[in-house]
Design a protein around this motif. Structure first.
Motif, short mmCIF file in Angstrom:
data_model
loop_
_atom_site.label_atom_id
_atom_site.label_comp_id
_atom_site.label_asym_id
_atom_site.label_seq_id
_atom_site.Cartn_x
_atom_site.Cartn_y
_atom_site.Cartn_z
N UNK A 57 47.68 -20.29 11.47
CA UNK A 57 47.93 -18.94 10.96
C UNK A 57 46.59 -18.21 10.90
N UNK A 58 46.57 -17.02 11.50
CA UNK A 58 45.34 -16.23 11.54
C UNK A 58 45.18 -15.41 10.27
N UNK A 59 43.94 -15.11 9.96
CA UNK A 59 43.67 -14.22 8.83
C UNK A 59 44.23 -12.84 9.11
N UNK A 60 44.12 -12.39 10.37
CA UNK A 60 44.63 -11.07 10.73
C UNK A 60 45.51 -11.12 11.98
N UNK A 61 44.96 -11.57 13.10
CA UNK A 61 45.74 -11.56 14.33
C UNK A 61 45.28 -12.66 15.28
N UNK A 62 46.21 -13.05 16.17
CA UNK A 62 45.93 -13.99 17.25
C UNK A 62 46.91 -13.63 18.36
N UNK A 63 46.71 -14.21 19.54
CA UNK A 63 47.52 -13.76 20.67
C UNK A 63 48.14 -14.93 21.44
N UNK A 64 48.37 -14.78 22.73
CA UNK A 64 49.27 -15.64 23.50
C UNK A 64 48.98 -17.13 23.32
N UNK A 65 50.01 -17.87 22.91
CA UNK A 65 49.93 -19.31 22.70
C UNK A 65 50.47 -20.02 23.94
N UNK A 66 49.69 -20.93 24.49
CA UNK A 66 50.11 -21.71 25.64
C UNK A 66 49.80 -23.17 25.37
N UNK A 121 41.82 -14.00 26.88
CA UNK A 121 43.18 -13.43 26.97
C UNK A 121 44.21 -14.52 26.71
N UNK A 122 44.19 -15.59 27.49
CA UNK A 122 45.17 -16.65 27.28
C UNK A 122 44.84 -17.85 28.14
N UNK A 123 45.52 -18.96 27.86
CA UNK A 123 45.33 -20.25 28.52
C UNK A 123 46.50 -20.46 29.47
N UNK A 124 46.23 -20.47 30.79
CA UNK A 124 47.26 -20.78 31.77
C UNK A 124 46.95 -22.19 32.30
N UNK A 125 47.68 -23.20 31.82
CA UNK A 125 47.33 -24.57 32.20
C UNK A 125 47.79 -24.93 33.60
N UNK A 126 46.96 -25.68 34.31
CA UNK A 126 47.33 -26.27 35.60
C UNK A 126 46.68 -27.64 35.69
N UNK A 127 47.49 -28.66 35.93
CA UNK A 127 47.00 -30.01 36.21
C UNK A 127 47.54 -30.38 37.58
N UNK A 134 42.14 -30.70 34.13
CA UNK A 134 42.92 -29.61 33.54
C UNK A 134 42.19 -28.31 33.84
N UNK A 135 42.93 -27.35 34.38
CA UNK A 135 42.40 -26.01 34.57
C UNK A 135 42.95 -25.09 33.49
N UNK A 136 42.10 -24.18 33.06
CA UNK A 136 42.51 -23.10 32.17
C UNK A 136 42.30 -21.79 32.93
N UNK A 137 43.37 -21.33 33.60
CA UNK A 137 43.31 -20.07 34.33
C UNK A 137 43.56 -18.89 33.38
N UNK A 138 43.22 -17.70 33.86
CA UNK A 138 43.55 -16.50 33.11
C UNK A 138 42.55 -15.37 33.31
N UNK A 139 42.76 -14.31 32.57
CA UNK A 139 41.88 -13.16 32.60
C UNK A 139 40.51 -13.54 32.06
N UNK A 140 39.46 -13.13 32.76
CA UNK A 140 38.09 -13.49 32.36
C UNK A 140 37.26 -12.20 32.22
N UNK A 141 37.35 -11.54 31.08
CA UNK A 141 36.62 -10.26 30.89
C UNK A 141 35.13 -10.48 30.62
#
Length: 425
Positions: A57-66, A121-127, A134-141
């Motif tokens: 549980x976040x104090x304020x906010x959290x985002x996409x769970x994978x 942004x988020x964790x897109x798993x690929x094995x 394990x790869x963690x794909x996703x947006x990389x700002x």
């Protein structure tokens, strides 16, 4: 949820009534549809066959769970804790992880997954098949590789980090640079696909003018035949992607293979999930068409069931308005379009998404709305992540954009959940 977990994450206040299938139900047990209950521990109305717990549980906010099952057999879940990457020009979130070595019965304390100096942004798993990486794909700002000006705040390089020690330490990032569109930027947070031939497919869309009501988006497949060494953007370079008229939008896409075909199912503001198919390992695709799955402007949530051939798609089964206003709201005012994200239903397909069975009701939000919060937070039950482990469907939810839930239901019980006609008698 056990007493220790309730002590760690005290239940949130429950609303007096919830909406299910366009009907209002008081949350008193006797008033709910048969077989459903309020699970105060997770803040949902769900079927008695479903169990769940708050894992963070976040104090304020959290985002996409994978989440994924690691090569070593652990459940690994990751998510950005803190502000959304597209809303901040400074470091405001951290990729956070938890692990379970007993299939989700207990979870570790949260820890920093990888300590990098830009937002996540988020964790897109690929094995990959036959690999322990394990790869963690996703947006990389990555700072300096994208601009937040001109309404481009969510467009960033797509790439990955990787781990060779079961997800404990990570190297990277490696940024994707398609041969036909160098410097590609967009956003990716939906699960990807490794085909039977070893090709990697990941959906990405780019958006323009997020600072104005007239937003336009284009959807792409990033495709690699050599395990990430080279990539191609399909159907073409930026601003020549797939786009749905007259809305000028086509967003978050999820590729998934069934037999010798690949389904690419995506988000639109039209009121349904839309789909296209490939029969040549993702090189070419059919024209898009709407599925029967009623869905607002929200992402697809889909996985294989245990036979590897049947698909289950979670969807909201509500659609209020094509003029989806998203985050725009007046303090103290509800937004019916955002309310569409408060219910989650499931539908089954045995033909790679060509046809879908009658939706069944899975769960809905039961937490009382916070008058100080936006409808974007108050109704959030979207962006579910799904995977099967044996005969159990595991569901991970960024509930209210505040807490990460892990829900479980046996496949046999999922297939017996009631339809709208069986709930509203």
């Amino acid at each position: 949820m056990g007493a220790a977990n309730k002590a760690k994450y005290p239940p949130l206040p429950i609303a007096e009534a919830v909406d299910i299938a366009c009907e209002r139900f008081p949350t008193a047990q006797a008033s709910l549809p048969k077989g459903y209950r309020v699970d105060e521990g997770v803040g949902l109305v769900c079927h008695e066959a479903m169990s769940g717990r708050v894992v963070y549980r976040a104090a304020r906010e959290m985002y996409e769970v994978r989440a994924t099952v690691t090569p070593g057999g652990d459940y690994l879940t990751m998510f950005p804790a803190g502000g959304h990457y597209g809303a901040n020009d400074r470091k405001s979130n951290t990729m956070t992880a938890l692990r379970s070595s007993d299939k989700g019965e207990t979870w570790s304390d949260p820890y920093v997954a990888f300590n990098i100096d830009y937002n996540q942004h988020g964790f897109i798993p690929l094995i990959p098949r036959g690999s322990k990486r394990i790869y963690s794909f996703g947006t990389q700002p990555v700072w300096g590789h994208y601009t937040r000006d001109f309404g481009l705040a969510e467009n960033a390089p797509i790439g990955y980090l990787y781990s060779d020690d079961d997800g404990y330490t990570w190297a990277g990032p490696v940024l994707i640079d398609p041969i036909n569109d160098p410097g590609f930027t967009g956003m990716s947070v939906m699960r990807m696909c490794e085909t039977d031939k070893g090709t990697w497919l990941i959906g990405s869309h780019d958006g323009y003018h997020w600072d104005k009501p007239a937003t336009s988006t284009y959807l792409y497949i990033l495709r690699s035949e050599d395990q990430g060494k080279t990539w191609e953007a399909l159907p073409d370079r930026r601003k020549n992607g797939w786009n749905l008229k007259p809305y000028n939008r086509m967003d978050e896409g999820r590729p998934i293979q069934v037999g010798d075909r690949i389904l690419f199912i995506c988000r639109t503001p039209e009121g349904h999930l839309w789909a296209r198919w490939s029969s040549d390992d993702g090189r070419t695709w059919t024209d898009a068409k709407p599925t029967s799955l009623v869905h607002p402007d929200a992402p697809p949530m889909i996985c294989h069931l245990s036979d590897g051939k049947t698909l289950v798609c979670f969807h909201h089964n509500r659609f209020h308005d094509k003029d989806y206003t998203g985050l725009r709201w007046d303090k103290g005012a509800e937004n019916p379009a955002m309310g569409d994200r408060s219910e989650v239903w499931a539908a089954i397909s045995k033909d790679c998404g060509e046809t879908w069975g009658e939706p069944v009701f899975v769960y809905c939000n039961a937490v009382r709305h916070d008058a100080e919060a936006s409808p974007f937070f108050n109704n959030q039950c979207s962006y579910n992540d799904l995977f099967m482990d044996g005969d159990t469907l595991n569901v991970f939810v960024p509930h209210l954009w505040r807490q990460a839930l892990h829900l479980r239901i046996k496949e046999s019980d999922l297939l017996r959940l009631p339809t709208r006609a069986e709930i509203i008698r």
